[in-house]
Design a protein around this motif. Structure first.
Motif, short mmCIF file in Angstrom:
data_model
loop_
_atom_site.label_atom_id
_atom_site.label_comp_id
_atom_site.label_asym_id
_atom_site.label_seq_id
_atom_site.Cartn_x
_atom_site.Cartn_y
_atom_site.Cartn_z
N ALA A 162 0.82 -1.26 0.10
CA ALA A 162 -0.14 -0.12 -0.12
C ALA A 162 1.00 1.27 -0.10
CB ALA A 162 -0.93 -0.01 1.21
N CYS A 163 1.94 1.24 0.76
CA CYS A 163 2.97 2.37 0.76
C CYS A 163 3.13 2.77 -0.21
CB CYS A 163 3.80 2.33 1.94
SG CYS A 163 2.86 2.26 3.60
N ALA A 164 3.96 1.52 -1.18
CA ALA A 164 4.72 1.60 -2.24
C ALA A 164 3.98 2.20 -3.54
CB ALA A 164 5.37 0.14 -2.75
N LEU A 165 2.68 1.68 -3.30
CA LEU A 165 1.52 1.95 -4.42
C LEU A 165 1.16 3.60 -4.31
CD1 LEU A 165 0.40 0.52 -6.81
CD2 LEU A 165 -1.68 0.14 -5.42
N ARG A 166 0.96 3.88 -3.22
CA ARG A 166 0.60 5.23 -3.08
C ARG A 166 1.65 6.36 -3.50
NH1 ARG A 166 -3.27 8.24 0.63
NH2 ARG A 166 -2.70 10.30 0.45
N PRO A 173 1.89 9.56 -11.82
CA PRO A 173 0.30 9.31 -12.31
C PRO A 173 0.20 8.80 -13.64
CG PRO A 173 0.83 11.54 -11.94
CD PRO A 173 1.93 11.00 -11.22
N GLN A 174 1.40 9.40 -14.52
CA GLN A 174 0.95 8.72 -16.04
C GLN A 174 1.34 7.39 -16.12
OE1 GLN A 174 3.64 10.19 -14.57
NE2 GLN A 174 5.40 9.22 -15.03
N MET A 175 1.87 6.55 -15.30
CA MET A 175 2.16 5.41 -15.36
C MET A 175 0.78 4.29 -14.86
SD MET A 175 6.02 5.12 -13.86
CE MET A 175 6.07 3.35 -14.25
N PHE A 176 -0.18 4.95 -14.46
CA PHE A 176 -1.31 4.27 -13.99
C PHE A 176 -2.86 4.42 -14.46
CE2 PHE A 176 1.37 3.70 -10.31
CZ PHE A 176 1.07 2.47 -9.57
N ALA A 177 -3.14 3.46 -14.92
CA ALA A 177 -4.65 3.01 -15.12
C ALA A 177 -5.32 2.11 -14.26
CB ALA A 177 -4.89 2.89 -16.75
N ALA A 178 -6.64 2.28 -13.74
CA ALA A 178 -7.22 1.51 -12.71
C ALA A 178 -7.26 0.04 -13.47
CB ALA A 178 -8.51 1.98 -12.18
N THR A 179 -7.64 0.17 -14.81
CA THR A 179 -8.19 -0.86 -15.36
C THR A 179 -6.86 -1.76 -15.64
OG1 THR A 179 -7.54 0.24 -17.54
CG2 THR A 179 -9.86 0.29 -16.84
N ARG A 180 -5.47 -1.46 -15.48
CA ARG A 180 -4.58 -2.41 -15.64
C ARG A 180 -4.20 -3.31 -14.28
NH1 ARG A 180 0.78 0.31 -17.85
NH2 ARG A 180 1.26 -1.85 -18.16
N PRO A 182 -6.33 -3.50 -11.25
CA PRO A 182 -7.51 -3.39 -10.64
C PRO A 182 -7.36 -3.88 -9.09
CG PRO A 182 -8.30 -4.82 -12.07
CD PRO A 182 -6.88 -4.29 -12.55
N THR A 183 -7.21 -5.21 -9.11
CA THR A 183 -7.30 -5.94 -7.70
C THR A 183 -6.13 -5.38 -6.90
OG1 THR A 183 -7.64 -7.85 -8.77
CG2 THR A 183 -6.75 -8.17 -6.75
N LEU A 184 -4.72 -4.95 -7.39
CA LEU A 184 -3.86 -4.21 -6.47
C LEU A 184 -4.12 -3.00 -6.20
CD1 LEU A 184 -1.00 -4.82 -5.61
CD2 LEU A 184 -0.26 -3.78 -7.68
N ILE A 185 -4.87 -2.09 -6.83
CA ILE A 185 -5.34 -0.80 -6.46
C ILE A 185 -6.40 -0.84 -5.65
CG2 ILE A 185 -6.47 1.39 -7.41
CD1 ILE A 185 -4.96 0.98 -9.80
N ALA A 186 -7.17 -1.81 -5.67
CA ALA A 186 -8.48 -2.16 -4.78
C ALA A 186 -7.83 -2.27 -3.42
CB ALA A 186 -9.66 -3.00 -5.16
N HIS A 187 -6.72 -3.27 -3.37
CA HIS A 187 -6.36 -3.80 -2.07
C HIS A 187 -5.70 -2.48 -1.40
CE1 HIS A 187 -3.97 -6.28 0.72
NE2 HIS A 187 -3.02 -5.49 0.46
#
Length: 208
Positions: A162-166, A173-180, A182-187
């Motif tokens: 969670a800390c690394a992802l935040r 932010p340009q590297m992220f898309a929630a569709t890529r 989704p499970t990791l981002i939801a976690h």
């Protein structure tokens, strides 16, 4: 105890959240490795954070070392990682991937803001490592139906990811898309909603 470092560092924040979850009190000194190097150096000659200064005066100078100490203090029944065997190795692997992800995300920031001459080869290499780690973590988390990575209780792997992802989402932010992923981002979002996470947070502020 004194925890040195700013919470926009995923490594400092990971330690602080673990201490919060363990119910361990500490004094926070939000010193920067750039503007407060002279303050940090007497405790850590590497001028790195997190640094944890114990009541004895001893200084622990690396996040894995600090967390190992905190787990000892918490005791085996409360430690947020298995004590031995395959379960411990699996959790340590996820932690290593998460901290490696954070390390590469930090390296990309330094390349962007500290170097006049940019190395596109280095940028591409780090970005590729970040994306591969995210893919591996996404697949691993998606294979586990439990509320947290390794069961019903939060552990070091959850905090590290969670800390690394935040940090990575805020810094790149340009590297992220929630569709890529989704499970990791939801976690990560589920973890970020917990009181220990909301109490210990600092928006990313690039070094100048």
């Amino acid at each position: 105890m004194i925890l040195i470092g700013q919470y926009d560092s995923p490594f400092v924040r990971r330690v602080a959240i673990a201490m919060k979850l363990y119910g361990m009190d500490y004094e926070h000194r939000p010193w920067s490795v750039f503007s407060d190097a002279d303050k940090i150096a007497p405790f850590n000659p590497l001028i790195r954070v997190p640094t944890l200064v114990l009541d004895s005066g001893d200084a622990l100078i690396e996040s894995a070392m600090i967390l190992d100490y905190l787990d000892e203090e918490a005791g085996p029944e409360r430690a947020m990682i298995a004590s031995a065997g395959r379960a411990r190795r699996e959790a340590l692997k996820v932690c290593a991937l998460a901290t490696g992800l954070a390390d590469k995300a930090v390296a990309l920031v330094y390349e962007r803001v500290l170097h006049k001459e940019k190395s596109q080869a280095w940028i591409d290499r780090c970005a590729g490592q970040v994306e591969r780690v995210l893919g591996v973590l996404e697949a691993d988390r998606a294979s586990r139906p439990t509320p947290y990575w390794f069961g019903d209780a939060i552990g070091h792997a959850d905090v590290a990811v969670a800390c690394a992802l935040r940090f990575t989402r805020e810094a790149h932010p340009q590297m992220f898309a929630a569709t890529r992923w989704p499970t990791l981002i939801a976690h990560a979002d589920r973890c970020e909603a917990l009181p220990a996470f909301t109490a210990i947070v600092q928006p990313f502020n690039p070094p100048k």
